[in-house]
Scaffold this motif. Structure first.
Motif, short mmCIF file in Angstrom:
data_model
loop_
_atom_site.label_atom_id
_atom_site.label_comp_id
_atom_site.label_asym_id
_atom_site.label_seq_id
_atom_site.Cartn_x
_atom_site.Cartn_y
_atom_site.Cartn_z
N GLY A 480 0.83 -1.19 0.00
CA GLY A 480 0.00 0.00 0.00
C GLY A 480 0.86 1.24 0.00
O GLY A 480 2.09 1.16 0.12
N PRO A 481 0.26 2.40 -0.14
CA PRO A 481 1.04 3.65 -0.08
C PRO A 481 1.74 3.79 1.26
O PRO A 481 1.13 3.60 2.32
N ALA A 482 3.02 4.10 1.23
CA ALA A 482 3.79 4.20 2.46
C ALA A 482 3.24 5.30 3.37
O ALA A 482 3.25 5.17 4.60
N ALA A 483 2.73 6.39 2.78
CA ALA A 483 2.17 7.47 3.60
C ALA A 483 0.94 7.00 4.36
O ALA A 483 0.74 7.36 5.53
N ASP A 484 0.10 6.18 3.72
CA ASP A 484 -1.08 5.64 4.41
C ASP A 484 -0.66 4.73 5.55
O ASP A 484 -1.26 4.74 6.64
N ALA A 485 0.36 3.90 5.30
CA ALA A 485 0.85 3.01 6.34
C ALA A 485 1.35 3.80 7.54
O ALA A 485 1.06 3.46 8.71
N ARG A 486 2.08 4.88 7.28
CA ARG A 486 2.62 5.69 8.38
C ARG A 486 1.49 6.27 9.22
O ARG A 486 1.52 6.21 10.45
N ALA A 678 14.08 -2.89 -13.22
CA ALA A 678 13.90 -1.48 -12.89
C ALA A 678 12.48 -1.03 -13.18
O ALA A 678 11.87 -0.29 -12.38
N ASP A 679 11.93 -1.47 -14.31
CA ASP A 679 10.54 -1.11 -14.63
C ASP A 679 9.58 -1.64 -13.57
O ASP A 679 8.63 -0.95 -13.16
N ALA A 680 9.82 -2.88 -13.14
CA ALA A 680 8.95 -3.46 -12.12
C ALA A 680 9.07 -2.69 -10.81
O ALA A 680 8.07 -2.45 -10.12
N ALA A 681 10.29 -2.31 -10.45
CA ALA A 681 10.48 -1.54 -9.21
C ALA A 681 9.79 -0.19 -9.29
O ALA A 681 9.10 0.22 -8.35
N LEU A 682 9.95 0.50 -10.41
CA LEU A 682 9.36 1.82 -10.56
C LEU A 682 7.84 1.75 -10.65
O LEU A 682 7.14 2.65 -10.18
N ALA A 683 7.32 0.66 -11.25
CA ALA A 683 5.87 0.51 -11.36
C ALA A 683 5.22 0.40 -9.99
O ALA A 683 4.11 0.89 -9.76
N GLY A 684 5.90 -0.26 -9.04
CA GLY A 684 5.36 -0.34 -7.69
C GLY A 684 5.72 0.85 -6.85
O GLY A 684 4.94 1.27 -5.98
N ALA A 685 6.90 1.43 -7.09
CA ALA A 685 7.37 2.54 -6.26
C ALA A 685 6.56 3.81 -6.49
O ALA A 685 6.28 4.56 -5.54
N GLY A 686 6.16 4.05 -7.72
CA GLY A 686 5.44 5.28 -8.03
C GLY A 686 4.13 5.42 -7.27
O GLY A 686 3.94 6.36 -6.49
N PRO A 687 3.19 4.46 -7.45
CA PRO A 687 1.89 4.61 -6.76
C PRO A 687 1.99 4.55 -5.24
O PRO A 687 1.16 5.14 -4.55
N HIS A 688 2.98 3.86 -4.72
CA HIS A 688 3.06 3.67 -3.27
C HIS A 688 4.09 4.58 -2.60
O HIS A 688 4.33 4.46 -1.40
#
Length: 941
Positions: A480-486, A678-688
């Motif tokens: 999930g989004p890291a900000a929501d988790a925090r 890298a694409d897989a990492a960025l695909a998950g990193a962006g939204p979350h």
């Protein structure tokens, strides 16, 4: 008035493209005048009927010829030739042999063959029989005989649908398996879209439906139709078990109706005995045999159950001391078919047997007293779970006993099951919610994030003391989004603080971890400073104070505290403490200590759990090994971690692991592999909002560009990461990318001239300060290399020599080879070619030794330009044809040659299917082959 014509497109069959292609091939052969046969087998509800209907519809739509079709009626199974009678009654016109005569007199196999050939002689004939396992034996035998003899020129195709275990020997058979995850999800989308609810289905409800259906399309359809719009949207609590699909479970259970009563009772005992076991663990064979003896069953009951056709094997399958159902839906069907009274009696018997097991005297006292002080002995919890299953309604005393027994050293999965049972037996709403939240927490620790969310959904808005917020935040931290988790974890900490110090501390550490993943140093400090003082764990206090001191610029104080934390980790046994010690070591720059702490943390998790920590332990170890220059080890651990993250439902951790894999690929020369990870990492990193994963993935892409000589692109990628501003990289990773940024900028000619300040010189100045604050052994060498790149010609050689001297003390092939490559290239460009060959030769050997293929190619080019022939520049005649391929291409080529599909290769190598397609085209071009068969022949040779 002209009547309108409506064309109804058949519904899409999800996940059946391969089966449809095989049936289309059979139909195409029929249109060309050939005959053939195919038997579709599979368990109830798996989609046989849909495939047969699609085949019949396509045959009629094309106007190819007549169709004979029938579906078996189980009530006529004992009536001879009733199946063939129903089939012949479906003929569109009169037949040479009237169907009524077949029912009265029968028809021999040879006569049926002649009849079908006569019908096919006029126009191509399609014969479709569904549920042939429910036909009478005479009809099955005659149809099988005829189908085996219909071949070329017969113009008759026979397609038979039958349950598993039905014998049509000698005929080609195709077994239908369950839908894969993607196909099941697509079917669920279509089912909910028909009601306009596709965008409103709650993700937790979606997960529960997919889990309960187990890839069975008819069961998924029934379960979805059994829920109201409010239940689908998550506004109303789901009923348990989920309603709908009873016809599928009845069909499974019907396969066992003809068994002796003793065998059916044994199957119910086996199904009930799994209630207190972890999911998928099966039943204890010794307990099952004791239960069978106590129930007065004959000794042959278990042997008969093991042989009863209920799939491709018996209804039960024994593996060592465990007994499993051949299919999970069969177990559910057995429980579904039994009456509530019968089920409670079986659970009561099992509870009694577990109570009277050796060492269970204390349990007997607890059960008789109905108290809540059950000991944690081995038989206590299973017996209580069985007693809970036998309960006719709420039972507060039993719920208390279950909660009291659900403690360590019981595995988290068992404790979660017990707490969920306790919640269902509870009448107090607050207590019920608290127990569901605790069950969700243990389920998360057991590595089942989807089930944990489903348990949280049963808490609803009644979360007491922040327990549900705590679990929800920890789940969001991994998916999930890291900000929501925090925010969820900070809320949980505030609610838990008055009465639960341990979980309050856990929530604050989780909030700090979320802030770290976001790259928000201020939010990290905020979470860490909320940890109450004093902290019972001295090492944790040192970690908190040391990290806060480092981020506030008190470097010397921070180093001293973190060093104490690292030293404490040497004596620790808890995985969390070891992981913190590894983080502290990395912040200090002590990569060897980080590797040791990571290896010990991984061993601890594998020994004692929890399963949910396995992906993090592997991620921390892989990253430490990457920092230490052990790229092959880092790749191996990161790949294992990636599989663990997928299995336990932790896509955020998967994004971090993809970033580590991209960095290892940037060293080993896998351009496509680096891009894919890298694409897989960025695909998950962006939204979350995972700034750390995004920074590492971008750095990996830049390093690949640099290895390939695309220096301008590399500098452009790195520029925003290392410079101040809103797009800057993660605060803990920025400095690590500076050496690459300086190298790329200098080689691309993007350095400020005239000695003025600019991005590159500012980055080097900041890196120089950072070097004094870290014990990373590579930092001094990298700083001297950066200064050499920017130095005047008279000073550059001295700086390079200084860098190499630092490398001698630090070790590490890859970084030393990069310095030697730059030094050799610098010497060659000043026409000092003789001097340049030594560093370039050493760089080439070092790159080859650490598997850095692209970097070795760059060193080879420089060495050739310096006038030295490079061995292996051209492949000799008769050399291995795979030598022209990259390592990733070689791996894909070998997998394909073994018969794997592109999807299977992608799953095996943890890349996308698109990446496999791209590689495979290049493999075909490089080897001069045109098909998978030719590729297999080349590899055979």
């Amino acid at each position: 008035m002209t009547p309108s014509t409506t064309v109804h497109s058949p519904p899409r069959l999800y996940g059946r493209s391969g089966e449809l292609a095989i049936l289309e091939t059979l139909s195409a052969r029929l249109r060309q005048g050939d005959g053939g046969a195919l038997v579709l087998t599979g368990l109830p509800g798996i989609g046989r009927t849909a495939l047969l209907d699609r085949t019949v519809a396509a045959h009629r739509e094309r106007g190819t010829g007549p169709v004979l079709s029938a579906t078996a009626a189980p009530v006529e199974q004992r009536l001879p030739y009733s199946g063939l009678h129903a089939l012949l009654c479906s003929a569109p016109g009169p037949l040479p042999l009237p169907p009524d005569r077949v029912l009265r007199e029968g028809i021999g196999p040879a006569a049926l063959l002649v009849l079908l050939r006569e019908l096919g002689a006029q126009r191509p004939l399609l014969v479709c029989v569904d549920d042939a396992h429910a036909w009478d034996a005479d009809s099955r035998a005659a149809l099988g005989f005829a189908a085996r003899r219909l071949g070329a020129g017969s113009r008759v195709a026979v397609v038979i649908g039958a349950g598993d275990g039905t014998s049509f020997a000698g005929l080609p058979a195709l077994r239908l398996g369950p839908l894969d995850d993607d196909a099941a999800a697509a079917l669920l989308d279509r089912l909910t879209d028909t009601t306009g609810a596709a965008d409103r289905v709650d993700p937790v409800v979606r997960g529960e439906l997919l889990r309960a259906a187990a890839g069975n399309p008819r069961l998924l359809t029934g379960l979805t139709g059994g829920l109201s719009p409010d239940q689908l949207a998550g506004r109303t609590e789901l009923p348990y078990p989920l309603p709908g699909g009873e016809d599928v479970l009845d069909a499974y259970a019907a396969r066992l109706d003809g068994l002796p009563a003793d065998t059916r009772t044994l199957l119910l005992l086996a199904a009930a005995a799994q209630e207190h076991e972890p999911q998928g663990a099966g039943a204890d064979a010794a307990l099952l045999l004791r239960a069978a003896t106590s129930a007065g069953l004959g000794p042959a009951a278990l042997d008969l159950a093991l042989l009863t056709p209920a799939g491709t094997a018996g209804a039960l399958q024994r593996a060592g001391n465990r007994v499993h159902f051949s299919h999970p839906l069969l177990r559910r069907a057995v429980l579904h078919r039994a009456s509530p009274h019968h089920r409670r009696a079986v659970h009561g018997l099992l509870a009694t047997l577990l109570t009277t097991a050796p060492g269970s005297a204390a349990l007997g006292r607890v059960l008789r007293a109905g108290g809540a002080t059950a000991p944690a002995g081995a038989p206590v919890l299973p017996a209580l779970v069985q007693r809970a299953c036998a309960a006719a309604g709420p039972d507060a005393g039993l719920a208390d006993a279950l909660e009291a027994a659900a403690v360590a050293p019981r595995p988290h999965a068992e404790r979660a099951a017990a707490l969920a049972r306790a919640a269902m037996l509870s009448t107090d709403e607050a207590l019920r919610a608290a127990r569901f939240a605790a069950a969700a927490e243990h389920t998360r620790l057991a590595g089942d994030a989807g089930r944990a969310r489903a348990l949280l959904a049963r808490v609803g808005g009644r979360a007491p003391h922040g327990g549900a917020h705590h679990v929800r935040g920890l789940l969001a931290l991994r998916d999930g989004p890291a900000a929501d988790a925090r925010e969820a974890l900070l809320t949980a900490a505030a609610l838990l603080a008055p009465h639960d110090p341990r979980r309050t501390l856990d929530a604050l550490m989780g909030a700090a971890e979320a802030a770290w993943a976001m790259g928000d140093a201020l939010a990290y400090l905020d979470a860490m400073t909320r940890i109450p003082v004093p902290v019972p764990d001295r090492a944790l206090a040192q970690y908190r104070d040391g990290m806060c001191a480092m981020l506030r610029g008190r470097i010397e104080e921070g180093h001293a505290l973190l060093r104490l934390c690292v030293d404490s980790a040497v004596r620790a046994h808890e995985p969390a403490a070891l992981l913190r010690g590894g983080v502290a070591a990395l912040v200090l720059g002590d990569v060897d200590a980080a590797c040791r702490a990571g290896a010990r943390a991984l061993a601890a998790v594998r020994t004692t759990g929890p399963d949910a920590l396995l992906p993090q332990a592997l991620e921390h170890l892989a990253y430490a090994e990457l920092r230490a220059g052990r790229h092959a080890r880092a790749r191996a651990h990161a790949l294992e971690g990636l599989h663990a993250a997928r299995r336990t439902g932790q896509p955020n951790t998967a994004s971090h692991l993809h970033a580590v894999l991209a960095l290892t690929a940037s060293v080993e020369g896998g351009t496509e592999a680096c891009a894919g990870h890298a694409d897989a990492a960025l695909a998950g990193a962006g939204p979350h909002g995972l700034a750390q994963a995004a920074t590492l993935a971008t750095w990996a892409l830049a390093r690949t560009d640099l290895a390939a000589g695309r220096c301008g692109e590399a500098a452009a990628r790195l520029d925003p990461l290392v410079r101040p501003g809103p797009r800057r990289g993660h605060f803990a990773a920025r400095m690590l990318a500076v050496p690459c940024f300086v190298e790329a900028s200098v080689l691309a000619g993007r350095v400020e001239r005239g000695g003025g300040a600019g991005p590159v010189t500012e980055a080097v100045a900041e890196f120089a300060v950072w070097t004094t604050c870290t014990t990373d052994p590579q930092a001094p060498a990298q700083l001297a290399r950066c200064q050499a790149l920017l130095a005047a010609p008279a000073e550059a050689a001295g700086r390079y020599e200084e860098a190499l001297a630092h490398h001698d003390r630090a070790g590490g092939d890859f970084e030393r080879a990069r310095t030697q490559l730059l030094y050799g290239a610098w010497l060659r460009r000043r026409r000092r070619t003789r001097e340049a060959r030594g560093p370039l030769r050493d760089a080439l050997v070092a790159f080859e030794r650490c598997g850095a293929r692209a970097w070795a190619g760059r060193a080879s080019g420089e060495l050739r330009a310096a006038g030295e022939a490079v061995d292996g520049a051209a492949a000799p005649v008769g050399a291995d044809p795979l030598a022209v391929l990259t390592p990733q291409q070689q791996r894909i080529a070998r997998c394909v040659a073994e018969g794997a599909t592109n999807r299977e290769v992608a799953l095996r190598l943890s890349v996308s299917t698109r990446t496999v397609d791209h590689h495979l085209r290049n493999v075909f071009a490089a080897l001069g082959v045109r098909s998978r068969t030719e590729l297999a022949r080349v590899l055979d040779r």
